[in-house]
Write a protein that holds these residues in place. Structure first.
Motif, PDB file in Angstrom:
ATOM      1  N   LYS A  98      66.628  46.942  94.319  1.00 44.62           N
ATOM      2  CA  LYS A  98      66.820  47.567  93.069  1.00 44.62           C
ATOM      3  C   LYS A  98      68.297  46.929  92.499  1.00 44.62           C
ATOM      4  CE  LYS A  98      65.717  52.373  94.219  1.00 44.62           C
ATOM      5  NZ  LYS A  98      66.277  53.776  94.388  1.00 44.62           N
ATOM      6  N   ARG A  99      68.755  46.106  93.283  1.00 46.91           N
ATOM      7  CA  ARG A  99      70.053  45.178  92.832  1.00 46.91           C
ATOM      8  C   ARG A  99      69.416  44.174  92.253  1.00 46.91           C
ATOM      9  NH1 ARG A  99      72.903  41.406  95.865  1.00 46.91           N
ATOM     10  NH2 ARG A  99      71.589  41.771  97.538  1.00 46.91           N
TER      11      ARG A  99
ATOM     12  N   ARG B 127      68.536  45.673  88.713  1.00 51.11           N
ATOM     13  CA  ARG B 127      69.746  45.669  87.537  1.00 51.11           C
ATOM     14  C   ARG B 127      70.090  44.367  87.213  1.00 51.11           C
ATOM     15  NH1 ARG B 127      71.202  49.432  91.794  1.00 51.11           N
ATOM     16  NH2 ARG B 127      72.601  48.072  92.571  1.00 51.11           N
ATOM     17  N   PHE B 128      70.536  43.498  88.238  1.00 50.49           N
ATOM     18  CA  PHE B 128      70.890  41.920  87.665  1.00 50.49           C
ATOM     19  C   PHE B 128      70.034  41.434  86.757  1.00 50.49           C
ATOM     20  CE2 PHE B 128      71.142  37.494  88.472  1.00 50.49           C
ATOM     21  CZ  PHE B 128      72.552  37.231  88.176  1.00 50.49           C
ATOM     22  N   ASN B 129      68.639  41.499  87.090  1.00 47.76           N
ATOM     23  CA  ASN B 129      67.547  40.638  86.047  1.00 47.76           C
ATOM     24  C   ASN B 129      67.811  41.169  84.908  1.00 47.76           C
ATOM     25  OD1 ASN B 129      67.147  39.061  88.547  1.00 47.76           O
ATOM     26  ND2 ASN B 129      65.211  40.276  88.851  1.00 47.76           N
ATOM     27  N   PHE B 130      67.647  42.523  84.429  1.00 49.99           N
ATOM     28  CA  PHE B 130      67.543  43.295  83.254  1.00 49.99           C
ATOM     29  C   PHE B 130      68.889  43.641  82.490  1.00 49.99           C
ATOM     30  CE2 PHE B 130      63.686  44.245  85.184  1.00 49.99           C
ATOM     31  CZ  PHE B 130      62.576  43.870  84.517  1.00 49.99           C
ATOM     32  N   LEU B 131      69.915  43.531  83.467  1.00 51.98           N
ATOM     33  CA  LEU B 131      71.322  43.790  82.741  1.00 51.98           C
ATOM     34  C   LEU B 131      72.293  42.620  82.435  1.00 51.98           C
ATOM     35  CD1 LEU B 131      72.199  47.118  84.575  1.00 51.98           C
ATOM     36  CD2 LEU B 131      71.192  46.896  82.471  1.00 51.98           C
ATOM     37  N   VAL B 132      71.636  41.574  83.131  1.00 52.12           N
ATOM     38  CA  VAL B 132      72.474  40.443  83.157  1.00 52.12           C
ATOM     39  C   VAL B 132      71.643  38.934  82.540  1.00 52.12           C
ATOM     40  CG1 VAL B 132      73.967  38.631  84.224  1.00 52.12           C
ATOM     41  CG2 VAL B 132      73.936  41.054  84.980  1.00 52.12           C
TER      42      VAL B 132
ATOM     43  N   PRO C 287      70.014  39.860  78.859  1.00 54.95           N
ATOM     44  CA  PRO C 287      70.894  39.434  77.793  1.00 54.95           C
ATOM     45  C   PRO C 287      71.411  38.094  77.623  1.00 54.95           C
ATOM     46  CG  PRO C 287      71.758  41.505  78.836  1.00 54.95           C
ATOM     47  CD  PRO C 287      70.324  40.630  79.710  1.00 54.95           C
ATOM     48  N   THR C 288      71.279  37.087  78.802  1.00 57.42           N
ATOM     49  CA  THR C 288      71.589  35.939  78.809  1.00 57.42           C
ATOM     50  C   THR C 288      70.737  35.123  77.985  1.00 57.42           C
ATOM     51  OG1 THR C 288      73.000  35.997  80.674  1.00 57.42           O
ATOM     52  CG2 THR C 288      72.360  33.921  80.327  1.00 57.42           C
TER      53      THR C 288
END
Length: 296
Positions: free
Chosen positions: A50-51, A54-59, A62-63
């Protein structure tokens, strides 16, 4: 979830990541970018759960969007003009496409490096390069270890300061700045003390002395031989295909790539297999384990 690929010999792990990261950096063919991006996301989610989601789709996403928008704002090359901006510069299809490709390449490489950090531990790196470049391998492994350790220690200090009302979330702007400076002062002190303790520990264990040996429990068995052979065959075919132009694609002045043929399809298929090797190994090991369980 246990990763079967991590249990292979460090040479297999390191060679794989060198291959996929190098290919992700230099292959800008849209199909190659999509393949590498998909499997890097999938493997990072398999490793970190899950970590990673979250990192792939939230960071990362957008990048991707921000980086893709930056290129056409400053780069106006290309022959397919879609419109003219208010300042008179053209907005071209080629600049937009190249911006998306560059952004995809960037986040793909970052994602592969996150997988590398999860699989290639510091002891594996030192095992491979400790005798060739002992100082450099030690520094590299310590740098990789320092970032997550510093982050965990920073979180502990921040939580403890929050309990006494001295966190960066307490008080006004100036109060928060003072609290932040205090936390950073604590962290700098911790870093210096940790460096001294590490130095004393290494000196007491005889690091750097002539004839000093290091323990390692890695053995290159038949399974590793098969994995290394598969990597060599698939990677060699991908390399030969790229040298023959199968991965060629240009964005300026107009978009053009190698024509679709059986050779191109086979090259892209080999590249997909190379990127999917860790997931293939994990699926294979899971099936073997379930088969053994069914026989009990």
């Amino acid at each position: 979830m246990k990763d079967a690929f991590s249990s292979y010999h460090p040479l297999v792990n390191f060679l794989y990541f060198v291959m996929v990261i190098a290919c992700s950096m230099f292959f800008l063919h849209p199909a190659c970018l999509i393949i590498s991006l998909f499997f890097s996301f999938a493997y990072s989610i398999y490793l970190n759960g899950k970590r990673a989601i979250r990192f792939n789709f939230l960071v990362m996403l957008p990048t991707l969007i921000i980086t893709a928008l930056v290129n056409p704002a400053f780069n106006h090359e290309g022959v397919t003009i879609l419109m003219y901006l208010d300042n008179g510069n053209p907005l071209t299809l080629e600049s937009i496409t190249f911006g998306v490709a560059s952004a995809a390449m960037l986040i793909t490489v970052i994602c592969w490096f996150s997988c590398y950090n999860a699989v290639m531990t510091s002891d594996k790196f030192i095992y491979l390069f400790g005798k060739l470049i002992p100082a450099m391998s030690l520094i590299f492994s310590m740098v990789l270890r320092f970032v997550p350790t510093f982050k965990a220690q920073f979180q502990r200090v921040s939580d403890s300061q929050k309990c006494v009302g001295r966190d960066i979330s307490n008080g006004g702007v100036m109060t928060r700045i003072r609290h932040g400076i205090r936390i950073m002062s604590i962290m700098i002190t911790w870093v210096l003390e940790n460096a001294i303790e590490t130095s004393d520990s290494m000196r007491s264990r005889g690091y750097g002395l002539k004839g000093r040996t290091a323990y390692s429990n890695y053995t290159f068995d038949r399974r590793d031989q098969w994995a290394l052979g598969a990597l060599t065959i698939v990677g060699g075919y991908v390399l030969i295909s790229s040298l023959c132009g199968a991965m060629y694609f240009r964005y300026y002045p107009s978009m053009k790539g190698h024509g679709l043929s059986a050779f191109t399809i086979s090259a892209l298929g080999a590249y997909a297999v190379m990127c999917a090797i860790p997931l293939i190994m994990n699926v294979w090991e899971d099936r073997k384990w379930k088969l053994l369980q069914s026989k009990i």
